[in-house]
Design a protein around this motif. Structure first.
Motif, mmCIF file in Angstrom:
data_model
loop_
_atom_site.group_PDB
_atom_site.id
_atom_site.type_symbol
_atom_site.label_atom_id
_atom_site.label_comp_id
_atom_site.label_asym_id
_atom_site.label_seq_id
_atom_site.Cartn_x
_atom_site.Cartn_y
_atom_site.Cartn_z
ATOM 1 N N ALA A 247 0.819 -1.220 0.000
ATOM 2 C CA ALA A 247 0.000 0.000 0.000
ATOM 3 C C ALA A 247 0.850 1.266 0.000
ATOM 4 O O ALA A 247 0.319 2.365 -0.203
ATOM 5 N N LYS A 248 2.149 1.148 0.208
ATOM 6 C CA LYS A 248 3.000 2.330 0.298
ATOM 7 C C LYS A 248 2.974 3.140 -0.995
ATOM 8 O O LYS A 248 3.235 2.620 -2.078
ATOM 9 N N GLN A 249 2.628 4.417 -0.869
ATOM 10 C CA GLN A 249 2.643 5.393 -1.961
ATOM 11 C C GLN A 249 1.790 4.959 -3.153
ATOM 12 O O GLN A 249 2.120 5.227 -4.305
ATOM 13 N N GLN A 250 0.661 4.313 -2.847
ATOM 14 C CA GLN A 250 -0.237 3.835 -3.894
ATOM 15 C C GLN A 250 -1.616 4.468 -3.753
ATOM 16 O O GLN A 250 -2.046 4.861 -2.657
ATOM 17 N N THR A 251 -2.309 4.542 -4.879
ATOM 18 C CA THR A 251 -3.723 4.926 -4.934
ATOM 19 C C THR A 251 -4.528 3.715 -5.372
ATOM 20 O O THR A 251 -4.132 3.012 -6.304
ATOM 21 N N PHE A 252 -5.629 3.463 -4.688
ATOM 22 C CA PHE A 252 -6.475 2.316 -5.020
ATOM 23 C C PHE A 252 -7.918 2.755 -5.203
ATOM 24 O O PHE A 252 -8.469 3.473 -4.359
ATOM 25 N N ASN A 253 -8.531 2.319 -6.304
ATOM 26 C CA ASN A 253 -9.972 2.487 -6.464
ATOM 27 C C ASN A 253 -10.685 1.510 -5.542
ATOM 28 O O ASN A 253 -10.354 0.320 -5.488
ATOM 29 N N ILE A 254 -11.678 2.010 -4.800
ATOM 30 C CA ILE A 254 -12.433 1.180 -3.863
ATOM 31 C C ILE A 254 -13.913 1.290 -4.220
ATOM 32 O O ILE A 254 -14.552 2.319 -4.013
ATOM 33 N N SER A 255 -14.449 0.206 -4.771
ATOM 34 C CA SER A 255 -15.826 0.218 -5.250
ATOM 35 C C SER A 255 -16.370 -1.206 -5.277
ATOM 36 O O SER A 255 -15.674 -2.155 -4.895
ATOM 37 N N MET A 256 -17.610 -1.373 -5.728
ATOM 38 C CA MET A 256 -18.163 -2.696 -5.941
ATOM 39 C C MET A 256 -17.446 -3.357 -7.112
ATOM 40 O O MET A 256 -16.767 -2.699 -7.888
ATOM 41 N N TRP A 288 -17.270 3.005 -14.987
ATOM 42 C CA TRP A 288 -16.868 1.751 -14.364
ATOM 43 C C TRP A 288 -15.529 1.984 -13.689
ATOM 44 O O TRP A 288 -14.530 2.228 -14.338
ATOM 45 N N LEU A 289 -15.511 1.923 -12.354
ATOM 46 C CA LEU A 289 -14.285 2.113 -11.593
ATOM 47 C C LEU A 289 -13.571 0.762 -11.477
ATOM 48 O O LEU A 289 -14.101 -0.173 -10.882
ATOM 49 N N ASP A 290 -12.391 0.673 -12.047
ATOM 50 C CA ASP A 290 -11.623 -0.575 -12.078
ATOM 51 C C ASP A 290 -10.953 -0.800 -10.719
ATOM 52 O O ASP A 290 -10.153 0.022 -10.274
ATOM 53 N N ILE A 291 -11.267 -1.919 -10.051
ATOM 54 C CA ILE A 291 -10.699 -2.198 -8.731
ATOM 55 C C ILE A 291 -9.666 -3.323 -8.761
ATOM 56 O O ILE A 291 -9.271 -3.845 -7.709
ATOM 57 N N ASN A 292 -9.181 -3.690 -9.948
ATOM 58 C CA ASN A 292 -8.240 -4.807 -10.053
ATOM 59 C C ASN A 292 -6.935 -4.558 -9.303
ATOM 60 O O ASN A 292 -6.323 -5.485 -8.781
ATOM 61 N N LYS A 293 -6.499 -3.304 -9.247
ATOM 62 C CA LYS A 293 -5.238 -3.006 -8.570
ATOM 63 C C LYS A 293 -5.339 -3.330 -7.083
ATOM 64 O O LYS A 293 -4.415 -3.905 -6.492
#
Length: 316
Positions: A247-256, A288-293
């Motif tokens: 998680a360090k220095q990362q941005t994550f999409n958080i969605s369904m 569509w918010l991609d949450i694969n990352k």
């Protein structure tokens, strides 16, 4: 990141997400440490592992007091659509927090709860799923602008000072009967659009009386797809991000897993509860918010999908 006894500063601690995170952390036997809540006007119920600091996030002395011996910051304070507070919260407050973190000997990680408002939500057309690499594109208003400012400032502290931080770019957060209150034509509608303002007043009254729900259509006349996340899933992502190395220095999409589809929702409500719908044309775009990352790096996946979200809202 090695698991340690944490001292977590939570801003916006009395809000929906703040209270849910604090309760989840304090009730999890695997989470060791304490919470320090920064509260401006409202208060929290006492707990042996909870300390409260009263004051404004824009005040440097308050932040210095709140940051003493803190290992983690979960930054939830937000100005919403309020031009009078946006500078104090989104710029001054965040700046004083980040400055304190970079000078602290105890600090480990800073977590910002951002929002898909930073990429325009459903205001702009996107041909592909929106990833974390998407350029910022705030929609009109100061709230979306504040989400861009938060992400940008955090990213610059990564660059300038190698600060350890994470941005969780959350979609629209739902809990309890929020979704049910969103899908009705009354004046106490949750969120936007305000359906009773789109149709004629008498029509809205009739729809509400007959328990008819809106079937939101996008600019092309198709059922709109809109990103949402359940509060429990967001809290799980926050807890996971506290110590996760990736998680360090990362941005994550958080969605369904998939966007909330108003067409599928209308069909499900008709099938399970005999609730009828009426199409409402809008000028918004499906996204569509991609949450694969988040799944790939954190191992995070949401529990709630469309049907689970509907069932909770109508059984609440």
């Amino acid at each position: 990141m090695k698991s340690i006894d944490k001292k977590i500063l939570v801003t916006g601690a009395t809000g929906k997400v703040g209270q849910a995170f604090i309760n989840a952390f304090l009730n999890d036997p695997n989470q060791k440490g304490t919470i320090r809540a920064l509260c401006h006007r409202r208060h929290l119920l006492p707990n042996a592992r909870l300390e409260v600091v009263q004051g404004s996030i824009s005040d440097q002395e308050t932040i210095q007091k709140a940051m003493k011996d803190v290992t983690h910051v979960v930054h939830l304070a937000t100005p919403k659509e309020d031009p009078k507070t946006i500078i104090d919260v989104a710029i001054k407050g965040l700046f004083w927090l980040l400055e304190s973190c970079r000078k602290s000997d105890s600090f480990k990680r800073f977590i910002v709860i951002g929002g898909d408002a930073s990429v325009g939500h459903y205001f702009y057309p996107y041909k592909d799923p929106i990833t974390e690499q998407q350029a910022h594109a705030a929609y009109p208003g100061c709230y979306a602008l504040s989400k861009v400012l938060e992400e940008t400032m955090l990213q610059q502290y990564f660059v300038q000072y190698d600060l350890d931080g994470t941005c969780l770019r959350a979609s629209w957060i739902m809990e309890g009967d929020d979704l049910k209150r969103h899908l009705h034509f009354g004046t106490q509608v949750f969120g936007v659009p305000e359906w009773h303002k789109i149709v004629k007043p008498q029509t809205a009254v009739e729809y509400e009386k007959e328990n008819i729900v809106p079937l939101m259509l996008d600019v092309n006349g198709s059922p709109l797809k809109r990103n949402m996340v359940h509060l429990n899933d967001l809290v799980a992502a926050i807890c996971l991000s506290l110590d996760h190395l990736e998680a360090k220095q990362q941005t994550f999409n958080i969605s369904m897993e998939e966007p909330f589809d108003y067409g599928k929702a209308a069909n499900y409500l008709l099938k399970t509860r005999k609730i009828k719908s009426v199409p409402i044309q809008t000028e918004y775009y499906s996204t569509w918010l991609d949450i694969n990352k988040a799944n790939f790096l954190l191992g995070w996946r949401p529990v709630y999908g469309l049907e689970q979200m509907i069932e909770e809202a109508w059984e609440y």
